[in-house]
Design an enzyme around this catalytic site. Structure first.
Site, PDB file in Angstrom:
ATOM      1  N   SER A 148       0.876  -1.164  -0.061  1.00 49.47           N
ATOM      2  CA  SER A 148       0.008   0.113  -0.094  1.00 49.47           C
ATOM      3  C   SER A 148       0.843   1.323   0.216  1.00 49.47           C
ATOM      4  CB  SER A 148      -0.890   0.131   1.297  1.00 49.47           C
ATOM      5  OG  SER A 148      -1.870  -1.034   1.190  1.00 49.47           O
ATOM      6  N   GLN A 176      -9.063   2.729  -0.762  1.00 46.54           N
ATOM      7  CA  GLN A 176      -8.956   3.191  -2.236  1.00 46.54           C
ATOM      8  C   GLN A 176      -9.786   3.877  -2.738  1.00 46.54           C
ATOM      9  OE1 GLN A 176      -9.058  -0.722  -4.489  1.00 46.54           O
ATOM     10  NE2 GLN A 176      -7.080  -1.571  -3.428  1.00 46.54           N
ATOM     11  N   ASP A 209      -7.575  -7.485   4.785  1.00 42.48           N
ATOM     12  CA  ASP A 209      -6.755  -8.131   3.777  1.00 42.48           C
ATOM     13  C   ASP A 209      -6.151  -9.622   4.669  1.00 42.48           C
ATOM     14  OD1 ASP A 209      -7.059  -6.630   1.707  1.00 42.48           O
ATOM     15  OD2 ASP A 209      -5.273  -5.626   2.049  1.00 42.48           O
TER      16      ASP A 209
HETATM   17  C1  S3P Z   1      -5.817  -1.014  -0.088  1.00 37.68           C
HETATM   18  C2  S3P Z   1      -7.092  -0.887   0.354  1.00 37.68           C
HETATM   19  C3  S3P Z   1      -7.909  -1.958   0.701  1.00 37.68           C
HETATM   20  C4  S3P Z   1      -7.105  -3.290   0.548  1.00 37.68           C
HETATM   21  C5  S3P Z   1      -6.226  -3.222  -0.639  1.00 37.68           C
HETATM   22  C6  S3P Z   1      -5.133  -2.050  -0.378  1.00 37.68           C
HETATM   23  C7  S3P Z   1      -4.900   0.373  -0.311  1.00 37.68           C
HETATM   24  O1  S3P Z   1      -8.820  -1.909  -0.623  1.00 37.68           O
HETATM   25  O2  S3P Z   1      -7.973  -4.453   0.579  1.00 37.68           O
HETATM   26  O3  S3P Z   1      -5.603  -4.697  -0.357  1.00 37.68           O
HETATM   27  O4  S3P Z   1      -3.759   0.391  -0.479  1.00 37.68           O
HETATM   28  O5  S3P Z   1      -5.732   1.515  -0.278  1.00 37.68           O
HETATM   29  P1  S3P Z   1     -10.266  -1.503  -0.355  1.00 37.68           P
HETATM   30  O6  S3P Z   1      -9.902  -0.080  -0.367  1.00 37.68           O
HETATM   31  O7  S3P Z   1     -11.006  -1.797  -1.319  1.00 37.68           O
HETATM   32  O8  S3P Z   1     -10.878  -1.931   0.763  1.00 37.68           O
END
Ligand code: S3P
Length: 429
Positions: free
Chosen positions: A26, A172, A317
């Site tokens: 991330s 995200q 996750d």
């Molecule tokens: C992430 C946000 C999460 C996570 C993904 C990485 C990020 O997704 O599941 O592996 O780096 O912002 P969501 O925003 O769909 O919850």
């Protein structure tokens, strides 16, 4: 990535050793994107060679940003907020939802058109959750029934600032809107009621206001990210597999140095400890604005637990491996409020339920989660991974603790976030 990379996993007695984790995915995505539109040169130490962050790096290069790759770091020559150039071809986000959703926010504010595609898994994940707020900001995006490919007709003068209440807890979506906000004329805010990972806010130094149980994050349009040095910690989401493996295999002891311990990411640590896990944090410190520490985990008997509510986004996750931990614990582990899992790299509720059932576990499936009754050994099985790295790794750990050999189908998909995962297990078993 190889399509046929099935891997046989034999049971293990114990795991002992030190594990160097891949750098946090991330944070890596964000560091590359922010550096690309910063004014000046950024150095990103420890940028991971995992497939997902490499997808982001390729996209950034395709947008005209010069990137030098050295052994331990990548150097990104930022082009400023308005310096990206129209790509020659399509931008391939591979398996990476973070690449597609965050980049879309930035591309909505450019003065050129771009097309984003993804692999078979990413192409069925919902994109309406970003095209809807971006549309409110005036962006023009074409999708296919809310899915990739996305054609983004960027136009900076069209973006207007909005205040957006997140309908789902999603870092995200939050980050996508905030990045588009960099290109809007005024202040763009995102309101979240369930705290999702906060790397974007930290890394861009955005203002945050707590109001009751809500947080309001605001970005000022026109402010380019600062060029700087980023040092990326080890990925807690990768550590999760080792935390569970060492907990459930008697006689194990694993040490992991320099792990990111951002509290919006470490829900699994609290849950595993509540289940009885023996996990110590040593040398707590801060690097590039993120809390980090060294983790030491020893085997310990685990008991089942119920996980729901606010903590869920902070371990979203990690739920596949948490379910495996539940199957290897005494009593029932029930995970609820996790319907978002159906929209990840695979439908993770269905994939985990099917995998655990194949291994002989007692599992009940709910629309928003699952319940697994532990207390009996798992059997080796043939596991379908649905092009999902976390399903492959979670079941590789289950296989170590099972009776008899297992086959993990399409096992190389683990390279999406943890290249060398199986070699690491082989080294410490
Ligand atoms: C992430 C946000 C999460 C996570 C993904 C990485 C990020 O997704 O599941 O592996 O780096 O912002 P969501 O925003 O769909 O919850």
């Amino acid at each position: 990535m190889s399509v046929s990379s099935d891997r046989i996993i034999e049971p293990a007695d114990a795991l002992v050793g030190e594990v160097e984790l891949p750098a946090d995915k991330s944070i890596a995505h964000r560091s590359a994107m922010f550096a690309a539109v910063a004014d000046g040169t950024s150095r990103i130490v420890g940028f991971p060679n995992a497939a997902d962050p490499q997808s982001t790096l390729s996209c950034v290069k395709a947008l005209g940003v010069r990137v030098e790759e050295a052994e331990d770091a990548v150097v990104v020559h930022g082009e400023g907020l308005h310096g990206l150039r129209a790509p020659d071809g399509i931008l391939d986000c591979g398996n990476s939802g973070t690449t597609m959703r965050l980049l879309s926010g930035m591309l909505a504010g450019q003065s050129f058109q771009s097309t984003l595609i993804g692999d078979e898994s990413l192409s069925v994940r919902p994109m309406g959750r970003i095209t809807s707020p971006l549309g409110e900001m005036g962006a023009q995006i074409e999708s296919t029934d809310g899915h990739a490919p996305l054609v983004i007709h960027g136009s900076p003068e069209r973006l207007r600032p909005i205040s957006y209440r997140l309908p789902v807890a999603s870092a995200q979506v939050k980050s996508c809107v905030l990045l588009a906000g960099l290109y809007a004329d005024g202040e763009t805010s995102v309101v979240e009621s369930k705290p999702s990972r906060d790397h974007t806010e930290r890394m861009l130094g955005l203002s945050r206001l707590e109001m009751g149980n809500e947080r309001i994050i605001t970005v000022k349009g026109g402010t380019a990210p600062k060029a700087r040095m980023w040092s990326i910690p080890g990925d807690f989401s990768a550590a999760a597999f080792m935390l569970v493996a060492a907990s459930v295999l008697d006689g194990s002891l694993i040490r992991m140095p320099r792990v990111g311990l951002n509290p919006t990411r470490t829900g699994l640590l609290d849950v595993l400890r509540a289940m009885g896990a023996d996990i110590q944090i040593q040398n707590e410190r801060e690097v590039s604005g993120e809390p980090i520490g060294d983790l030491v985990v020893r085997s310990a008997p685990l008991s089942g637990i119920r996980v729901d509510g606010e903590i869920v986004p902070n371990l979203i996750d990690e739920i596949p491996i948490l379910a495996v931990a539940g199957a290897l614990s005494d009593g029932v582990t029930e995970i609820r409020d996790a319907g978002e899992l159906r929209h990840k790299e695979s439908d993770r509720i269905a994939a985990v339920v099917a995998g655990l059932r194949a291994m002989g576990a007692d599992v009940e499936e709910f629309e928003d989660g699952l319940a697994v009754t532990g207390g009996k050994p798992l059997n080796g099985a043939d596991i379908a991974t649905h092009h999902d790295h976390r399903i492959a790794m979670a079941f590789a750990i289950a296989a170590l603790a099972a009776k008899g050999r297992s086959t993990i189908r399409d096992a190389a998909i683990a390279d999406v976030s943890f290249p060398g995962f199986y070699d690491t297990l082989d080294r410490i078993r």
